[in-house]
Design an enzyme around this catalytic site. Structure first.
Site, PDB file in Angstrom:
ATOM      1  N   GLY A   1       0.827  -1.204   0.000  1.00 51.53           N
ATOM      2  CA  GLY A   1       0.000   0.000   0.000  1.00 51.53           C
ATOM      3  C   GLY A   1       0.854   1.243   0.000  1.00 51.53           C
ATOM      4  CB  SER A   2       0.028   4.749   0.778  1.00 46.45           C
ATOM      5  OG  SER A   2      -0.351   4.722   2.149  1.00 46.45           O
ATOM      6  CB  THR A   3       5.316   5.562   1.433  1.00 45.71           C
ATOM      7  OG1 THR A   3       5.846   4.870   0.289  1.00 45.71           O
ATOM      8  CG2 THR A   3       6.450   5.881   2.394  1.00 45.71           C
TER       9      THR A   3
ATOM     10  N   GLY B   1       2.345   2.493   5.311  1.00 43.28           N
ATOM     11  CA  GLY B   1       3.432   1.551   5.573  1.00 43.28           C
ATOM     12  C   GLY B   1       4.269   1.957   6.760  1.00 43.28           C
TER      13      GLY B   1
ATOM     14  CD  GLU C   1       4.866  -3.557  -3.965  1.00 46.12           C
ATOM     15  OE1 GLU C   1       4.600  -2.334  -4.084  1.00 46.12           O
ATOM     16  OE2 GLU C   1       4.304  -4.451  -4.602  1.00 46.12           O
TER      17      GLU C   1
END
Length: 484
Positions: free
Chosen positions: A237-239, A242, A259
């Protein structure tokens, strides 16, 4: 309760899957199609009580699943792939209805997920320990590889069959049990994954499925990560999210595979096949409306061919994504607003729109946007570093390899990249210098296959999915010594 292997009734609420059964609590939330703005169905909303039930089920199933024969696990996975292919029309319809994606993207998702399953099934028998030499005479040793236990997989909506399957496939193949926390934006699609695995013969409890309404995300996620029975986590997903997942996992000393986002660059050198580069960059930038973590977001073109390449790129976009069909649909109107704002900021600071009309109003629920190309982007513009995650791409001019690498690496992200050149030595030289988990020479940045490790560098995450490395992520070693 009903069996999860049974086909879903059209329009019926989407249940959880716990211990091999559909579970439908009283608390439901609406699932809205971004293409029409209408409610397509409702879905079950998880609470911490459902977390406890799912974890208990997975922990109990682990005791027998970890002892299962690798060949038995292989056969279940192969049957699951057959089920997904047979149910392709049904499964694809879930994705189209919930995300607004075109049918071609849905079919690709189902096909690719089935291929992943087949590939991993064939690798199960390759997991093995070793018998190392020891320093003391009369002493022997074994290095065993054992599954962790209950694994939490958190998967997004943008390629839900591929990424949803990937999040639980490798752990299950290695002998772990799994809980899939599916996206609330496509719960029926995620239910389709669990349904296919159970029809393929997966025992009850080996795969449990939860989703929740957005307001409950923090409580449900924290409860899952904090539970002592959950031993490892993977998140795609999104940083931004994350970082939260990584922090929560760190607080409980649990390993995590991430990821995350990307800002993929494509370098087009002066000797490149410009027609191929244009087609590959158009595909890389605008497949699934640019909603892919590996999407091409920056194209760095050698000054000597920049005008010719821009013309070729526009031609490729017109041919592949032109006005002859409906506009691509993003997951929501907020994605359209974000991309428009990025383009507006760039133009206000001196950039020009080389293709497209970001202000055009398309039919539908306000979530549609056609491809946009912005030229003359500089570091002062928000689009320079912000991941658009939509159908916008930026053009830059470069003259030296050093300049190309400086621009390519001037981002917090490092997931994927591309280089276009007819000089393989130059291509390999640039590939070594780009700080990404993958570099594709003369093909687009969007590339993922079972035989290659997949993952990022920098803020695009750490750890690797796929191939032999993908299975080894989900076992840990145990050293055993013995005297003769």
């Amino acid at each position: 309760m009903s069996s999860v292997a049974e086909p879903a009734a059209p329009g019926a609420p989407v249940p959880f899957v716990i211990d091999g059964q559909n579970v439908l609590p009283e608390k439901l939330f609406d699932v809205v199609s971004p293409a029409t703005g209408e409610v397509v169905h409702q879905a079950a909303g998880a609470t911490e009580e459902h977390v406890r039930l799912a974890v208990d089920s997975a922990a109990k199933a682990f005791e027998s699943w970890k002892a299962s024969q690798p060949r038995a696990r292989r056969d279940i996975l192969l049957k699951t792939a057959e089920v997904m292919r047979r149910r392709k029309e049904e499964l694809g319809s879930y994705l189209v209805a919930e995300t607004g994606a075109p049918r071609q993207w849905a079919d690709f998702n189902v096909d690719a997920a089935a291929e992943f399953i087949v590939d991993v099934a064939g690798r199960i028998l390759t997991l093995e320990g070793s018998v190392p030499s020891t320093k003391d005479e009369g002493t022997g040793a074994l290095i065993l590889k054992e599954p962790y236990g209950v694994v939490l997989g958190i998967a997004p909506w943008n390629a839900p069959y591929i990424l949803g399957v990937r999040s639980i496939l490798f752990p299950i193949a290695a002998g772990n049990t799994a809980i899939l926390k599916g996206s609330e934006l496509c719960p029926r699609t995620m239910w389709g994954i669990a349904s296919a695995f159970h029809e393929g013969g997966l025992p009850a409890g080996v795969l449990n499925l939860l989703f929740h309404e957005p307001a409950n995300a923090p409580a449900v996620t924290q409860a899952l990560i904090a539970d002592p029975a959950v031993k490892k986590i993977n998140f795609t997903g999104s940083t931004a999210v994350g970082r939260i997942i990584g922090r929560l996992a760190g607080e409980h000393l649990k390993p995590v595979l991430l990821e995350l986002g990307g800002k993929a660059p494509a370098i087009v050198w002066e000797d490149a096949d410009l027609e191929n580069a244009a087609v590959q960059c158009a595909l890389g930038a605008f497949l699934n409306a640019g909603q892919i973590c590996m999407s091409t977001e920056r194209i760095l073109v050698h000054k000597a061919v920049s005008a010719r390449f821009e013309k070729a790129l526009v031609g490729a976009i017109e041919h592949i994504f032109g006005p002859q069909g409906p506009a691509p649909v993003l997951i929501n109107a907020a994605g359209v607003a974000k991309n428009r704002k990025l383009v507006q900021d760039a133009v206000a600071k001196g950039a020009r729109v080389a293709y497209g009309d970001p202000e055009a109003v398309e039919a539908g629920a306000g979530a549609a946007l056609r491809p946009v190309v912005v030229a003359g982007v500089t570091p002062a513009m928000d689009i320079y570093k912000t991941e658009s995650f939509g159908p916008t791409v930026s053009l830059f001019e470069i003259e030296t390899e050093e300049e190309a690498l400086r621009l390519a690496n001037d981002t917090e992200y490092g997931l994927s990249s591309a280089v276009f050149t007819e000089d393989l030595r130059r291509g390999l030289r640039l590939a070594r210098g780009i700080e990404t988990g993958a570099v594709h020479i003369n093909s687009m940045t969007v590339h993922d296959e079972g035989t290659l490790p997949h993952g990022g560098a920098k803020a695009s995450g750490y750890g690797r999915f796929n191939a032999a490395l993908g299975l080894n992520e989900w076992v840990r070693t145990k050293s055993v010594t013995f005297k003769w």
